[in-house]
Write an enzyme that holds these catalytic residues in place. Sequence first.
Site, short mmCIF file in Angstrom:
data_model
loop_
_atom_site.label_atom_id
_atom_site.label_comp_id
_atom_site.label_asym_id
_atom_site.label_seq_id
_atom_site.Cartn_x
_atom_site.Cartn_y
_atom_site.Cartn_z
CE LYS A 11 6.91 -22.01 39.41
NZ LYS A 11 5.82 -21.20 38.84
CE1 TYR A 51 7.11 -21.23 33.55
CE2 TYR A 51 8.98 -20.03 34.44
CZ TYR A 51 7.88 -20.85 34.63
OH TYR A 51 7.54 -21.26 35.89
CG ASN A 123 2.44 -20.89 40.65
OD1 ASN A 123 3.67 -20.92 40.55
ND2 ASN A 123 1.64 -21.03 39.61
CG HIS A 126 7.09 -26.08 36.35
ND1 HIS A 126 6.29 -25.53 35.37
CD2 HIS A 126 7.62 -27.22 35.82
CE1 HIS A 126 6.34 -26.31 34.30
NE2 HIS A 126 7.14 -27.34 34.53
CD GLU A 137 8.49 -28.76 31.91
OE1 GLU A 137 7.74 -27.81 31.66
OE2 GLU A 137 8.28 -29.55 32.86
P1 DAT Z 1 1.11 -24.03 35.34
O1 DAT Z 1 2.34 -23.60 36.12
O2 DAT Z 1 -0.06 -24.33 36.24
O3 DAT Z 1 1.37 -25.13 34.35
P2 DAT Z 1 1.27 -22.14 33.13
O4 DAT Z 1 2.24 -23.10 32.53
O5 DAT Z 1 0.12 -21.68 32.31
O6 DAT Z 1 0.67 -22.74 34.50
O7 DAT Z 1 2.04 -20.83 33.61
C1 DAT Z 1 3.37 -20.86 34.06
C2 DAT Z 1 3.53 -19.90 35.23
O8 DAT Z 1 3.23 -18.56 34.83
C3 DAT Z 1 2.57 -20.16 36.38
O9 DAT Z 1 3.05 -21.16 37.24
C4 DAT Z 1 2.44 -18.81 37.03
C5 DAT Z 1 2.53 -17.85 35.87
N1 DAT Z 1 1.21 -17.47 35.34
C6 DAT Z 1 0.43 -18.22 34.50
N2 DAT Z 1 -0.71 -17.60 34.18
C7 DAT Z 1 -0.66 -16.41 34.82
C8 DAT Z 1 -1.55 -15.28 34.88
N3 DAT Z 1 -2.72 -15.25 34.21
N4 DAT Z 1 -1.17 -14.22 35.64
C9 DAT Z 1 -0.01 -14.23 36.31
N5 DAT Z 1 0.89 -15.25 36.30
C10 DAT Z 1 0.57 -16.33 35.56
MG MG Z 2 2.64 -25.09 32.69
#
Ligand code: DAT
Ligand code: MG
Length: 168
Positions: A11, A51, A123, A126, A137
Amino acid sequence: MKEEAVVVIIKPDGLKKSLTGNILTRLSESKLKIIGAKVIKVSLELAGQHYHHLKEKRFYPELIKYITGKLHGDNRVMVLVYWGKDAIVKVRDLAGATNPEEASPVSIRGAYGRILTTGLFENVVHASSSQEEAEREIKLWFEPEEVVYEVYPTKISGVEQETRKVWK
Ligand code: DAT
Ligand code: MG
């Protein structure tokens, strides 16, 4: 388990902080094969499609600002496709938990991620979480010609002289 593909996106914070090399080095511990890689800028449209399943979340607007580079003033991301046995689990293990504070300190997210005051998990990477997500994707982020293996069926599209390979 047979071989599978997984999409990794470094990212904008990862590129801005010059962490690309460190992250790729960590990912290379998986011994998976890189079969696609490029640096691109993320449009609002692409971000929304990527997303789409998180549209209802309270952090969604911040997430879109994050992936499109608005939070860092740097709209570059590096997108990769890794290929191999158990690729998804291997990459997600190296990436660490979604919440950087809960991620193992030696994982990519544990080492380089943080939580913003808005609550968003910044974080750094991805990684696709299932084969279905990886397929969606890859077809969203890549043209068939940009991926070295023909991971999904393709067809020829367009008129004479202007044909190119596209996802079926
Ligand atoms: P991952 O990236 O581990 O697959 P995800 O697909 O559930 O997780 O979420 C996509 C992104 O959204 C993630 O990398 C960071 C953000 N995110 C997810 N859950 C969150 C939360 N509870 N609070 C803040 N940001 C969040
Ligand atoms: Mg995810």
